[in-house]
Design a protein around this motif. Structure first.
Motif, PDB file in Angstrom:
ATOM      1  N   CYS A 125      21.488 167.216  94.734  1.00 14.67           N
ATOM      2  CA  CYS A 125      20.096 167.326  95.175  1.00 14.67           C
ATOM      3  C   CYS A 125      19.480 168.638  94.722  1.00 14.67           C
ATOM      4  O   CYS A 125      20.111 169.699  94.822  1.00 14.67           O
ATOM      5  CB  CYS A 125      20.064 167.234  96.709  1.00 14.67           C
ATOM      6  SG  CYS A 125      18.445 167.480  97.454  1.00 14.67           S
ATOM      7  N   ALA A 126      18.242 168.578  94.228  1.00  8.85           N
ATOM      8  CA  ALA A 126      17.508 169.797  93.894  1.00  8.85           C
ATOM      9  C   ALA A 126      17.290 170.576  95.188  1.00  8.85           C
ATOM     10  O   ALA A 126      16.858 170.016  96.201  1.00  8.85           O
ATOM     11  CB  ALA A 126      16.174 169.450  93.248  1.00  8.85           C
ATOM     12  N   ALA A 127      17.585 171.889  95.151  1.00  8.19           N
ATOM     13  CA  ALA A 127      17.503 172.702  96.369  1.00  8.19           C
ATOM     14  C   ALA A 127      16.097 172.657  96.967  1.00  8.19           C
ATOM     15  O   ALA A 127      15.930 172.666  98.184  1.00  8.19           O
ATOM     16  CB  ALA A 127      17.915 174.133  96.055  1.00  8.19           C
ATOM     17  N   SER A 128      15.081 172.538  96.110  1.00  7.85           N
ATOM     18  CA  SER A 128      13.697 172.527  96.598  1.00  7.85           C
ATOM     19  C   SER A 128      13.391 171.278  97.416  1.00  7.85           C
ATOM     20  O   SER A 128      12.396 171.232  98.129  1.00  7.85           O
ATOM     21  CB  SER A 128      12.743 172.606  95.405  1.00  7.85           C
ATOM     22  OG  SER A 128      12.984 171.507  94.541  1.00  7.85           O
ATOM     23  N   LEU A 129      14.246 170.257  97.310  1.00  7.07           N
ATOM     24  CA  LEU A 129      13.997 168.999  98.035  1.00  7.07           C
ATOM     25  C   LEU A 129      15.054 168.746  99.102  1.00  7.07           C
ATOM     26  O   LEU A 129      15.225 167.617  99.570  1.00  7.07           O
ATOM     27  CB  LEU A 129      13.992 167.825  97.034  1.00  7.07           C
ATOM     28  CG  LEU A 129      12.847 167.797  96.020  1.00  7.07           C
ATOM     29  CD1 LEU A 129      13.088 166.693  94.989  1.00  7.07           C
ATOM     30  CD2 LEU A 129      11.511 167.577  96.702  1.00  7.07           C
ATOM     31  N   ARG A 130      15.764 169.809  99.535  1.00  5.12           N
ATOM     32  CA  ARG A 130      16.912 169.552 100.399  1.00  5.12           C
ATOM     33  C   ARG A 130      16.552 169.331 101.852  1.00  5.12           C
ATOM     34  O   ARG A 130      17.317 168.702 102.591  1.00  5.12           O
ATOM     35  CB  ARG A 130      17.972 170.653 100.258  1.00  5.12           C
ATOM     36  CG  ARG A 130      17.612 172.005 100.818  1.00  5.12           C
ATOM     37  CD  ARG A 130      18.775 172.976 100.624  1.00  5.12           C
ATOM     38  NE  ARG A 130      19.882 172.686 101.561  1.00  5.12           N
ATOM     39  CZ  ARG A 130      21.043 173.340 101.546  1.00  5.12           C
ATOM     40  NH1 ARG A 130      21.287 174.272 100.646  1.00  5.12           N
ATOM     41  NH2 ARG A 130      21.974 173.055 102.439  1.00  5.12           N
ATOM     42  N   ALA A 131      15.395 169.793 102.313  1.00  8.64           N
ATOM     43  CA  ALA A 131      15.090 169.743 103.749  1.00  8.64           C
ATOM     44  C   ALA A 131      15.138 168.311 104.295  1.00  8.64           C
ATOM     45  O   ALA A 131      15.825 168.045 105.286  1.00  8.64           O
ATOM     46  CB  ALA A 131      13.731 170.379 104.013  1.00  8.64           C
ATOM     47  N   GLU A 132      14.440 167.382 103.638  1.00  5.03           N
ATOM     48  CA  GLU A 132      14.412 166.006 104.139  1.00  5.03           C
ATOM     49  C   GLU A 132      15.807 165.380 104.104  1.00  5.03           C
ATOM     50  O   GLU A 132      16.157 164.546 104.933  1.00  5.03           O
ATOM     51  CB  GLU A 132      13.439 165.143 103.322  1.00  5.03           C
ATOM     52  CG  GLU A 132      11.976 165.487 103.532  1.00  5.03           C
ATOM     53  CD  GLU A 132      11.437 165.069 104.910  1.00  5.03           C
ATOM     54  OE1 GLU A 132      11.995 164.130 105.516  1.00  5.03           O
ATOM     55  OE2 GLU A 132      10.478 165.702 105.376  1.00  5.03           O
ATOM     56  N   LEU A 133      16.605 165.786 103.111  1.00 12.57           N
ATOM     57  CA  LEU A 133      17.940 165.212 102.961  1.00 12.57           C
ATOM     58  C   LEU A 133      18.899 165.771 104.010  1.00 12.57           C
ATOM     59  O   LEU A 133      19.672 165.027 104.626  1.00 12.57           O
ATOM     60  CB  LEU A 133      18.463 165.531 101.555  1.00 12.57           C
ATOM     61  CG  LEU A 133      19.794 164.887 101.223  1.00 12.57           C
ATOM     62  CD1 LEU A 133      19.601 163.419 100.868  1.00 12.57           C
ATOM     63  CD2 LEU A 133      20.467 165.612 100.075  1.00 12.57           C
ATOM     64  N   ASP A 134      18.822 167.094 104.229  1.00  6.45           N
ATOM     65  CA  ASP A 134      19.764 167.731 105.148  1.00  6.45           C
ATOM     66  C   ASP A 134      19.628 167.195 106.573  1.00  6.45           C
ATOM     67  O   ASP A 134      20.567 167.280 107.361  1.00  6.45           O
ATOM     68  CB  ASP A 134      19.562 169.255 105.135  1.00  6.45           C
ATOM     69  CG  ASP A 134      20.126 169.886 103.869  1.00  6.45           C
ATOM     70  OD1 ASP A 134      20.790 169.166 103.101  1.00  6.45           O
ATOM     71  OD2 ASP A 134      19.894 171.083 103.641  1.00  6.45           O
ATOM     72  N   ALA A 135      18.478 166.608 106.882  1.00  6.63           N
ATOM     73  CA  ALA A 135      18.276 166.084 108.235  1.00  6.63           C
ATOM     74  C   ALA A 135      18.898 164.695 108.423  1.00  6.63           C
ATOM     75  O   ALA A 135      18.884 164.158 109.531  1.00  6.63           O
ATOM     76  CB  ALA A 135      16.773 166.040 108.540  1.00  6.63           C
TER      77      ALA A 135
END
Ligand code: 3UK
Length: 510
Positions: free
Chosen positions: A115-125
């Motif tokens: 995952c691109a770090a800039s898009l991790r917030a939605e994924l980490d949840a």
């Protein structure tokens, strides 16, 4: 032409390693605003990521890897690495939210994530997220993909996969219900390269590809990665493009082939004269119907005859299209060599020329839903039913009418929204529009137009009446929009499609 591939086949060996082995390693493969990777450099990046996946993450052939990132060379390398390592890529659209990502992870039984770090917030949840590795700006710690790649060997031999091993699970954008995963084989990846780009687009090694569709959308995966690599050409991968920045990028990189959706071409046409677009030789439009008004505006602005093409996630890429002298404005084209198409009535019987029915297609690729009861709705007797209402003319050209479910039935007449949209788009005040059916006691449905105006026009009742008269004077008068609503913008998917269900909701609220 029949496509034959050996029974053991890894598509990345054909798309990438073959060029390096043939001494083409110094040719440019991928670039962005900052860097340019040759085929040899791309191969090294892909091989290092493959080692991270199989070595560091301990994945084994057949495991599934979710990919999340915007269009960048590293995202492209990650996709190729998953395939080369014998794993299955599950690319996801950047705008997906936690709940949608969770559904996909569960449905596709994802084993690991890049995952691109800039898009991790939605994924980490996402609860119970499988092991994840992050890349790109913001992932600069010791555990980033780049850090792991630096420790990995630079050469990886392509996994010995079968031509009909699944290598890709692509999810449909699914406006309604649970998203559907579509499975594709290694040979399907090569087959799409050996149909539309070879026979219709006639891709050359000297081509430079550019465009907007995400690599997570099979339109973009083919057009901006697989098609150029198949012939040893180069692609420019850029994030967050607007109509203006895409024009700038075409001029700056001297791109020769552009892929995007009709709404982008509509917005680019009025600005095109400000840029040197002389490098462009082909522009491809797909994702939704191309109105004749948009085709004309683009051709007037650039001198280029648009290549329209219909494809789908289920079929992997474009299966009906036309280029050059075969283009017929108003028609999508003819089946791309390798594919067959016909029009069926509601009972599944073929209909003759001039009759609107359900489009059915057959070819080297086809729909294989991942555990979904809707498989039987899409594939009947070996024919793929795309959900589109089409008709064929006497010369065998396929003419798009609407999505099967979107046909408007008003006072006994069948009216296709896109035809009314095309008529409206010819008016100088109209920038964008969407036409839907509105339930009506008297007529069953009435035609309702949602109109975005060009700068300098006001959404007055007088203009609404003028637009109604304008439509009546150019197509059969019963098709005119009885309701005209002005809007600042239209709801679209990340893939550029008008969201008609949201227009219906918006219209109901007024
Ligand atoms: C519609 C078109 C008229 C049509 C796609 C090129 O769009 C793609 O895939 P999707 O799964 O949607 C498929 C549906 O979109 N459509 C696409 N192109 C056209 N309608 N004219 C067109 N030129 O309803 C189709 O059934 O999101 C497009 C390549 C790969 C793709 N996945």
């Amino acid at each position: 032409p029949e496509l034959r591939y050996p029974p053991r086949l890894n598509c990345v060996a054909e798309l990438l390693d073959r060029h390096v082995a043939a001494g083409q390693g110094a040719r440019p493969a991928l670039c962005d605003e900052h860097e340019r990777w040759t085929y040899a450099q791309l191969q090294q990046q892909v091989d290092r990521i493959a080692h991270v996946l199989r070595g560091r993450l301990g994945l084994v052939p057949g495991n599934r890897v979710l990919l999340r990132g915007a269009n960048t060379p590293l995202m492209a390398a990650a996709i190729l690495a998953v395939l080369k390592a014998g794993l299955i890529a599950v690319p996801t659209m950047p705008l997906l939210r936690t709940r949608e990502l969770g559904t996909i992870i569960a449905k596709a039984q994802v084993d690991a994530v890049l995952c691109a770090a800039s898009l991790r917030a939605e994924l980490d949840a996402v609860p119970g997220l499988p092991p994840a590795v992050y890349f790109g700006p913001g992932a600069d710690d010791a555990s980033s993909l780049e850090a792991l790649m630096a420790q990995a060997p630079a050469a990886f031999e392509a996994c010995d996969t079968a031509a009909d091993d699944v290598c890709l699970i692509s999810f449909t954008s699914g406006t309604t219900g649970v998203p559907k995963g579509t499975m594709h084989f290694h040979r399907d990846v090569l087959a799409i390269c050996d149909c539309f780009p070879r026979h219709t687009l006639r891709t050359q090694p000297s081509d430079l590809f550019i465009g907007t569709p995400q690599l997570a959308f099979t339109f973009g995966l083919g057009g901006l990665l697989l098609f150029p690599l198949r012939v040893g050409a180069c692609a420019v991968l850029l994030e967050k493009l607007t109509p203006e920045t895409l024009l700038q990028a075409i001029a700056r990189h001297r791109a020769t082939v552009c892929f995007t959706a009709p709404t982008f071409y509509r917005q680019m046409a009025p600005l095109a004269a400000r840029y040197d677009l002389s490098s462009l030789r082909a522009t491809v439009s797909a994702g939704e119907a191309l109105p004749v008004a948009t085709r004309d505006a683009w051709q007037r602005a650039t001198g280029l005859a648009m290549i329209d093409g219909i494809g789908s996630t289920e079929m992997l890429h474009i299966f009906i299209s036309a280029a050059g002298a075969d283009i017929r404005p108003g028609a999508t084209g003819k089946p791309v060599p390798g594919y067959q198409a016909c029009i069926l009535d509601a009972q599944g019987k073929p209909v003759g020329p001039g009759v609107v029915g359900r489009l059915a297609v057959k070819g080297p690729t086809g729909c294989r839903y991942l555990a979904d009861p809707r498989q039987k709705d899409y594939v009947c007797d070996g024919w793929n039913l795309t959900g589109d209402a089409y008709e064929m003319d006497a010369d065998g050209y396929f003419i798009y009418r609407s999505r099967t479910d979107d046909m408007i039935i008003s006072a006994g007449y069948n009216i296709a929204g896109p035809e009314v949209e095309d008529a409206l788009l010819r008016h100088p005040a109209v920038a964008e529009c969407g036409v839907v059916g509105r339930d009506d006691e008297e007529r069953g449905q009435v035609v309702e137009a949602h109109v975005v105006l060009r700068p300098g026009f006001d959404g007055t009742p007088a203009l609404a009446a003028e637009l109604q008269e304008f439509v009546k004077s150019s197509i059969a008068p019963y098709k005119y929009p009885r309701r005209v609503l002005f809007a600042p913008a239209l709801p679209r998917t990340e893939t550029g499609k008008l969201q008609r269900f949201r227009l219906r909701d918006a219209g109901a609220a007024t």
